[in-house]
Design a protein around this motif. Sequence first.
Motif, PDB file in Angstrom:
ATOM      1  N   ASP A  62       0.832  -1.207   0.000  1.00  0.00           N
ATOM      2  CA  ASP A  62       0.000   0.000   0.000  1.00  0.00           C
ATOM      3  C   ASP A  62       0.868   1.258   0.000  1.00  0.00           C
ATOM      4  OD1 ASP A  62      -2.311  -1.492  -0.018  1.00  0.00           O
ATOM      5  OD2 ASP A  62      -2.587  -1.410   2.162  1.00  0.00           O
ATOM      6  N   TYR A  63       1.965   1.232   0.740  1.00  0.00           N
ATOM      7  CA  TYR A  63       2.876   2.385   0.754  1.00  0.00           C
ATOM      8  C   TYR A  63       3.448   2.640  -0.635  1.00  0.00           C
ATOM      9  CZ  TYR A  63       7.202   4.997   1.323  1.00  0.00           C
ATOM     10  OH  TYR A  63       8.227   5.913   1.169  1.00  0.00           O
ATOM     11  N   LYS A 115       2.125   1.824  -3.480  1.00  0.00           N
ATOM     12  CA  LYS A 115       1.047   2.324  -4.331  1.00  0.00           C
ATOM     13  C   LYS A 115       0.825   3.824  -4.090  1.00  0.00           C
ATOM     14  CE  LYS A 115      -1.445  -2.055  -4.769  1.00  0.00           C
ATOM     15  NZ  LYS A 115      -2.692  -2.796  -4.472  1.00  0.00           N
ATOM     16  N   GLN A 116       0.898   4.242  -2.838  1.00  0.00           N
ATOM     17  CA  GLN A 116       0.750   5.665  -2.540  1.00  0.00           C
ATOM     18  C   GLN A 116       1.864   6.487  -3.174  1.00  0.00           C
ATOM     19  OE1 GLN A 116       0.547   5.941   1.745  1.00  0.00           O
ATOM     20  NE2 GLN A 116      -1.359   4.772   1.878  1.00  0.00           N
ATOM     21  N   ARG A 117       3.088   5.973  -3.101  1.00  0.00           N
ATOM     22  CA  ARG A 117       4.215   6.662  -3.721  1.00  0.00           C
ATOM     23  C   ARG A 117       4.007   6.785  -5.231  1.00  0.00           C
ATOM     24  NH1 ARG A 117       9.477   6.313  -1.660  1.00  0.00           N
ATOM     25  NH2 ARG A 117      10.042   7.359  -3.618  1.00  0.00           N
ATOM     26  N   LEU A 118       3.555   5.715  -5.852  1.00  0.00           N
ATOM     27  CA  LEU A 118       3.364   5.720  -7.304  1.00  0.00           C
ATOM     28  C   LEU A 118       2.176   6.583  -7.706  1.00  0.00           C
ATOM     29  CD1 LEU A 118       4.157   1.981  -8.079  1.00  0.00           C
ATOM     30  CD2 LEU A 118       5.600   3.975  -8.528  1.00  0.00           C
ATOM     31  N   ASP A 119       1.165   6.675  -6.845  1.00  0.00           N
ATOM     32  CA  ASP A 119       0.060   7.601  -7.119  1.00  0.00           C
ATOM     33  C   ASP A 119       0.573   9.040  -7.140  1.00  0.00           C
ATOM     34  OD1 ASP A 119      -1.742   5.532  -7.278  1.00  0.00           O
ATOM     35  OD2 ASP A 119      -2.470   5.752  -5.215  1.00  0.00           O
ATOM     36  N   ARG A 120       1.508   9.358  -6.247  1.00  0.00           N
ATOM     37  CA  ARG A 120       2.104  10.697  -6.223  1.00  0.00           C
ATOM     38  C   ARG A 120       2.965  10.932  -7.464  1.00  0.00           C
ATOM     39  NH1 ARG A 120       2.306  13.852  -1.738  1.00  0.00           N
ATOM     40  NH2 ARG A 120       4.355  14.655  -2.354  1.00  0.00           N
ATOM     41  N   VAL A 121       3.676   9.899  -7.920  1.00  0.00           N
ATOM     42  CA  VAL A 121       4.464  10.026  -9.148  1.00  0.00           C
ATOM     43  C   VAL A 121       3.551  10.353 -10.322  1.00  0.00           C
ATOM     44  CG1 VAL A 121       5.860   8.749 -10.818  1.00  0.00           C
ATOM     45  CG2 VAL A 121       6.335   8.530  -8.375  1.00  0.00           C
ATOM     46  N   ASN A 161      -3.694   2.661 -12.209  1.00  0.00           N
ATOM     47  CA  ASN A 161      -2.314   3.147 -12.225  1.00  0.00           C
ATOM     48  C   ASN A 161      -1.404   2.034 -12.748  1.00  0.00           C
ATOM     49  OD1 ASN A 161       0.174   4.321 -11.836  1.00  0.00           O
ATOM     50  ND2 ASN A 161      -0.324   5.160  -9.825  1.00  0.00           N
ATOM     51  N   ASP A 162      -1.009   2.131 -14.019  1.00  0.00           N
ATOM     52  CA  ASP A 162      -0.119   1.139 -14.629  1.00  0.00           C
ATOM     53  C   ASP A 162       1.267   1.139 -13.992  1.00  0.00           C
ATOM     54  OD1 ASP A 162      -2.011   0.192 -16.338  1.00  0.00           O
ATOM     55  OD2 ASP A 162      -1.011   0.806 -18.192  1.00  0.00           O
ATOM     56  N   LEU A 163       1.594   2.178 -13.244  1.00  0.00           N
ATOM     57  CA  LEU A 163       2.907   2.224 -12.604  1.00  0.00           C
ATOM     58  C   LEU A 163       3.072   1.097 -11.589  1.00  0.00           C
ATOM     59  CD1 LEU A 163       3.437   6.068 -12.016  1.00  0.00           C
ATOM     60  CD2 LEU A 163       4.013   4.666 -14.006  1.00  0.00           C
ATOM     61  N   TYR A 164       1.964   0.622 -11.025  1.00  0.00           N
ATOM     62  CA  TYR A 164       2.043  -0.520 -10.115  1.00  0.00           C
ATOM     63  C   TYR A 164       2.673  -1.720 -10.834  1.00  0.00           C
ATOM     64  CZ  TYR A 164      -1.654   1.984  -7.453  1.00  0.00           C
ATOM     65  OH  TYR A 164      -2.407   2.898  -6.764  1.00  0.00           O
ATOM     66  N   SER A 165       2.195  -1.982 -12.043  1.00  0.00           N
ATOM     67  CA  SER A 165       2.706  -3.113 -12.821  1.00  0.00           C
ATOM     68  C   SER A 165       4.160  -2.907 -13.212  1.00  0.00           C
ATOM     69  CB  SER A 165       1.855  -3.328 -14.071  1.00  0.00           C
ATOM     70  OG  SER A 165       0.528  -3.682 -13.746  1.00  0.00           O
ATOM     71  N   VAL A 166       4.511  -1.679 -13.595  1.00  0.00           N
ATOM     72  CA  VAL A 166       5.894  -1.394 -13.987  1.00  0.00           C
ATOM     73  C   VAL A 166       6.847  -1.679 -12.827  1.00  0.00           C
ATOM     74  CG1 VAL A 166       7.510   0.399 -14.736  1.00  0.00           C
ATOM     75  CG2 VAL A 166       5.212   0.295 -15.733  1.00  0.00           C
TER      76      VAL A 166
END
Length: 240
Positions: A70-71, A73-79, A219-224
């Motif tokens: 979850d942490y 994911k929060q970082r990647l949401d900010r990105v 958020n596709d960044l999760y997969s990346v």
Amino acid sequence: MQYLSINGNIGLFAIINYEENFNKLVKFMVQTIQARNVALNDLETHFKIEWVEDDQFFREWQDDLPEISDYEKQRLDRVKASYRNLLKHPPLLENSVKMVVLSPFLDLADFYLAPFHVTSEKSVEIVDEDEGVIVRGQLDVLALFQELWVIVIESKQAAFSLEVGIPQLLAYMLANVTGDRPTYGLLMNGADFLFVKLVKREKPQYAFSRKFYLFNPGNDLYSVLSILKRLGELNVGNTV
């Protein structure tokens, strides 16, 4: 395979090994290509590189992927939010993709920590013309470790697609492939992300993942990040 940088030009010294019964003589083919001028046709002509469309060839971006916390994911949401905000106020900052997008990935994937070591290669300028307007950008090459190369496409106008970096990335991967161990690459321009796998075999063969897009729903960044972590795990497993 090795590479050598001379005055900003990358010479690729490709050693192609033809083995019969594991003990035949090694034949060498040496060809020098300037990275800034390399085209996919050059790689196909000189190194017989082949694109593989078999879904089973490149499973590493799909199978056994680690979970994202979850942490993270929060970082990647900010990105994602940060990069979208940058796009609202062009021109983009110098090296904005590396600062805003790539650096958090490297941190979250632990690539700044041992046993990994991030190194940077020479940048290559890219130029395009759109309705009489000259658009300039650059390809920045980073080695995350021996088996993973990243090309970051930077442009103040965010105008270049991933395709412009494919020959460049494949050239670096070809120059650094070791034995039968695969080499991986990541192309990114801030919004788009594409993974590449290359294996030497009798002829070098490569394949792509699907393209991940920052503006897709969710958020596709999760997969990346998950794929980067998986490739890091595979590299550590190959070195122990």
